[in-house]
Design a protein around this motif. Structure first.
Motif, short mmCIF file in Angstrom:
data_model
loop_
_atom_site.label_atom_id
_atom_site.label_comp_id
_atom_site.label_asym_id
_atom_site.label_seq_id
_atom_site.Cartn_x
_atom_site.Cartn_y
_atom_site.Cartn_z
N PRO A 26 -5.87 -0.29 15.38
CA PRO A 26 -6.54 0.96 15.73
C PRO A 26 -7.70 1.25 14.78
O PRO A 26 -7.61 1.03 13.58
CB PRO A 26 -5.44 2.01 15.58
CG PRO A 26 -4.49 1.41 14.60
CD PRO A 26 -4.52 -0.07 14.83
N GLY A 27 -8.78 1.75 15.34
CA GLY A 27 -9.91 2.18 14.54
C GLY A 27 -9.78 3.64 14.17
O GLY A 27 -8.77 4.29 14.42
N GLY A 50 -5.06 4.85 12.99
CA GLY A 50 -6.29 4.58 12.27
C GLY A 50 -6.66 5.72 11.33
O GLY A 50 -5.95 6.73 11.22
N ASP A 51 -7.78 5.57 10.66
CA ASP A 51 -8.28 6.63 9.79
C ASP A 51 -8.53 7.90 10.59
O ASP A 51 -8.81 7.87 11.79
CB ASP A 51 -9.58 6.18 9.11
CG ASP A 51 -9.37 5.04 8.12
OD1 ASP A 51 -8.23 4.86 7.67
OD2 ASP A 51 -10.36 4.33 7.84
#
Length: 310
Positions: free
Chosen positions: A25-26, A73-74
């Motif tokens: 995941p981004g 993610g972030d």
């Protein structure tokens, strides 16, 4: 990971199960270990016509998934690994749709499953629930107005009817005699006959015609007679852009535009968790029987959704 694949445009025989890579995941995304993915009419359209947009087969269908958050993610702080969630995604992207063991989705399209629901049940809610909410928003009827709903016993209508009642609308819905009690249970104020008598029955209940119509049964122009002059009709799966009649405004419902409405998904979750939306599973099948799920959908009369269980 395994994914359902449409190998070429065609009939159910073009469905297969393939191995696909899945990315991490981004920022602002969640990776979900899918346990259940619903099969919807939109999957049949994808199978018959392809994904378009320059995307080459194989295509992975599916807009509804439920499972467990595997990683985030972030800039994702609302969800965490281990959460049981449901998600709405578009299959018209390079990595495909929901019918896969692992998917990556925008965090905005992911919420916790309804209280008391199984993952299989939760997989029937996101896309159709968002479609119902968008159709009602596009119709924008004031409290006290009359809404007609076609396909009253179907899954989309089963969400649209109680959501319309929440807005204070009077709801007229059609059904076969055997389904009349079911549709009344969704909250319809009156249940009318399906088929050729529908328009006349709406006019008996609302002599000037309904203020709006949610056409979940794809009656199209045949339903215009049920709508008052200057009324509106919400249509799913496109419109030919041809002129209507008597000032009726046709409003196409494009659910892809609201897949990241987290607030709507949370509202749907809360309504289902309180029992005000009924989550209906018609069949549970493994992914290698996706063709059978499509055949069930195409045969008509399903009271719920077939769900692929991974």
């Amino acid at each position: 990971m395994r994914a359902v694949a449409i190998t070429a445009p065609g009939g159910p025989e073009v469905l297969d199960v393939i191995d696909r890579d899945v990315r991490a995941p981004g920022a602002g995304e969640v990776r979900i270990a899918v346990r259940a993915a619903a099969v919807n009419p939109t999957d049949i359209g994808l199978r018959e016509h392809g994904a378009g947009g320059g995307l080459e087969p194989p295509w992975t269908p599916g807009m509804d998934a439920a499972g467990v958050v595997e990683s985030v993610g972030d800039r994702v702080d609302r969800l965490a690994p281990g959460d049981e969630v449901m998600a709405a995604v578009t299959p018209r992207r390079p990595e495909g749709g929901a019918q896969a063991e692992l998917i990556v989705a925008p965090a905005a399209s992911v919420v916790a499953i309804p209280r008391g629901a199984s993952l299989v049940e939760a997989a029937t809610l996101p896309m159709n629930g968002l479609t119902a909410m968008l159709g009602l928003e596009l119709l924008d009827l004031p409290s006290g107005a009359t809404l007609a709903v076609t396909g009253g016993a179907g899954l989309l209508a089963s969400y649209a009817i109680p959501l319309a009642k929440e807005r204070g609308l009077r709801v007229l819905a059609d059904a076969k005699p055997d389904d009349e009690a079911l549709v009344r249970g969704f909250g319809a104020d009156a249940v009318l006959p399906r088929g050729d008598g529908f328009v006349a029955a709406v006019r008996d209940a609302a002599p000037d015609g309904a203020d709006g119509l949610f056409d979940t049964a794809l009656l199209g122009r045949a339903a215009f007679g049920a709508i008052r002059d200057g009324g509106a009709m919400a249509v799913v799966r496109g419109w030919d852009a041809g002129p209507a009649e008597r000032g009726i405004d046709v409003r196409p419902v494009a659910v892809r535009t609201v897949l990241e409405r987290t607030d709507w998904l949370e509202h749907l979750r809360d309504l289902a968790g309180s029992g005000r939306l009924a989550l209906r599973v018609a069949a549970e099948l493994p992914p290698d029987r996706a063709a059978a799920a499509h055949e069930l959908m195409e045969s008509g009369g399903l009271r719920g959704r077939a769900v692929l269980v991974f």
